[in-house]
Design an enzyme around this catalytic site. Structure first.
Site, PDB file in Angstrom:
ATOM      1  N   GLU A  40       0.875  -1.176   0.000  1.00 27.71           N
ATOM      2  CA  GLU A  40       0.000   0.000   0.000  1.00 27.71           C
ATOM      3  C   GLU A  40       0.912   1.226   0.000  1.00 27.71           C
ATOM      4  O   GLU A  40       1.564   1.520   0.999  1.00 27.71           O
ATOM      5  CB  GLU A  40      -0.884  -0.020   1.255  1.00 27.71           C
ATOM      6  CG  GLU A  40      -1.708   1.232   1.459  1.00 27.71           C
ATOM      7  CD  GLU A  40      -2.474   1.228   2.788  1.00 27.71           C
ATOM      8  OE1 GLU A  40      -2.700   0.144   3.379  1.00 27.71           O
ATOM      9  OE2 GLU A  40      -2.816   2.325   3.252  1.00 27.71           O
ATOM     10  N   ARG A  44       0.874   9.977   1.296  1.00 32.97           N
ATOM     11  CA  ARG A  44       1.377  10.935   2.283  1.00 32.97           C
ATOM     12  C   ARG A  44       2.601  11.657   1.741  1.00 32.97           C
ATOM     13  O   ARG A  44       3.029  12.657   2.287  1.00 32.97           O
ATOM     14  CB  ARG A  44       1.793  10.201   3.552  1.00 32.97           C
ATOM     15  CG  ARG A  44       0.626   9.730   4.363  1.00 32.97           C
ATOM     16  CD  ARG A  44       1.137   9.215   5.681  1.00 32.97           C
ATOM     17  NE  ARG A  44       0.622   7.898   5.920  1.00 32.97           N
ATOM     18  CZ  ARG A  44       1.009   7.118   6.917  1.00 32.97           C
ATOM     19  NH1 ARG A  44       1.962   7.539   7.736  1.00 32.97           N
ATOM     20  NH2 ARG A  44       0.468   5.945   7.085  1.00 32.97           N
ATOM     21  N   LYS A 128     -10.886  -0.500   6.261  1.00 28.67           N
ATOM     22  CA  LYS A 128      -9.731  -0.416   7.153  1.00 28.67           C
ATOM     23  C   LYS A 128     -10.271  -0.110   8.550  1.00 28.67           C
ATOM     24  O   LYS A 128     -11.192   0.703   8.683  1.00 28.67           O
ATOM     25  CB  LYS A 128      -8.829   0.731   6.662  1.00 28.67           C
ATOM     26  CG  LYS A 128      -7.491   0.810   7.352  1.00 28.67           C
ATOM     27  CD  LYS A 128      -6.706   2.029   6.856  1.00 28.67           C
ATOM     28  CE  LYS A 128      -5.873   1.783   5.640  1.00 28.67           C
ATOM     29  NZ  LYS A 128      -4.490   1.368   5.904  1.00 28.67           N
TER      30      LYS A 128
END
Ligand SMILES: O=C(O)C(=O)C[C@H](O)[C@H](O)COP(=O)(O)O
Length: 215
Positions: A40, A44, A128
Site C-alpha cells: 500500500e 502521504r 480499514k
C-alpha cells in the site's frame, strides 16, 4: 479471485511512506524476495504516484495499491498509475462514489458502527479499521463487527499492528489482512536497507503460515 481475496491470502499489507520514487523497484524486489508481493503506497508523500507507476509497470507480480487516498484527484492519479486497490484512514462518500465510477476496489477507514454502516451503504466489501490498537484492539473490532458479520464485510486493521499482536488480529475470521509500516519503514527505505525489509517480510510470511496453520 477478487483483489480483496488476493490481499486476504497475503494476510499482511506493508504500508509504505516513501520519499524518493527511485526506491520503488528496489523496494518491490525486497518485498517479492521476502515472499510478500503486496504494498500500500501512501499518498502521504508526493512520490506516491511515480512509485505506483514504476511498480505497476515493471513488477506486475506485486499487487500494488494506493493508501491515504483523500480526494478524487489522488484517486485518479492512483488509477492512472496502475494501482489495483486503494484505501484511506477515513471514509469520504464522494471519494467512494468516484472509486466505484473508476472501477477501483476501495477500502475506507472506519472506527465506529456508524462509519461501518456508511461503508456498507456505499457498497464496500472491505474496510480499514483505523487506528486499530488505540481504538481498542482486536476485542474492540470483534465487538464492532459482530452485528455485521452476515454482510460479509471484511477488515484491514491498521495502526499499531506488529509481529507481537499479529496472531490476535488474524485469529478473527472477519480480518482479511492487517496493514502496517513495520515491514518497510520510511527510515529503512531511505537508507536502502533492502535485506532488512526482505527479512521482515519473510518473518511476517512465516508467522502468518504458523497462525493460519498452513505452514
Ligand atoms: O495512511 C494510511 O492510509 C493509514 O491507514 C495509516 C497507516 O496505515 C498507519 O499509520 C500505520 O501505522 P503503523 O502503526 O506504523 O503500522
Amino acid at each position: 479471485m477478487s483483489i480483496f481475496d488476493r490481499i486476504s491470502a497475503h494476510a499482511v499489507v506493508p504500508v509504505i511512506a516513501l520519499d524518493d520514487p527511485a526506491a520503488a523497484l528496489p523496494l518491490a524486489d525486497a518485498l517479492i524476495e521476502g515472499g510478500l508481493p503486496v504494498a500500500e503506497i501512501t499518498f502521504r508523500t508526493s512520490a506516491a504516484r511515480a512509485t505506483i507507476e514504476a511498480i505497476a509497470r515493471a513488477r506486475p507480480e506485486l499487487l500494488v495499491g494506493a493508501g491515504t487516498v483523500l480526494d478524487e484527484a489522488q484517486l485518479d492519479q492512483a488509477v492512472d498509475a496502475g494501482a489495483r486497490f486503494a484505501l484511506s484512514p477515513g471514509l469520504d462518500a464522494a471519494v467512494l462514489a468516484h472509486a466505484a465510477k473508476r472501477g477501483l476496489p476501495f477500502a475506507p477507514g472506519i472506527m465506529t458502527p456508524t462509519d461501518l454502516q456508511a461503508a456498507l451503504r456505499a457498497g464496500c466489501s472491505m474496510v480499514k479499521f483505523f487506528p486499530a490498537m488505540p481504538a481498542g484492539g482486536p476485542s474492540m473490532l470483534k465487538n464492532i463487527a459482530a452485528p455485521y458479520l452476515h454482510t460479509g464485510i471484511r477488515f484491514n486493521p491498521t495502526g499499531g499492528v506488529s509481529m507481537d499482536n499479529l496472531a490476535d488480529w488474524l485469529s478473527l475470521k472477519e480480518v482479511a489482512a492487517v496493514g502496517g509500516t513495520w515491514i518497510a519503514t520510511r527510515a529503512d527505505i531511505a537508507a536502502g536497507n533492502w535485506s532488512k525489509i526482505t527479512a521482515n517480510a519473510r518473518a511476517a510470511v512465516a508467522r502468518v503460515a504458523e497462525i493460519r496453520g498452513n505452514s
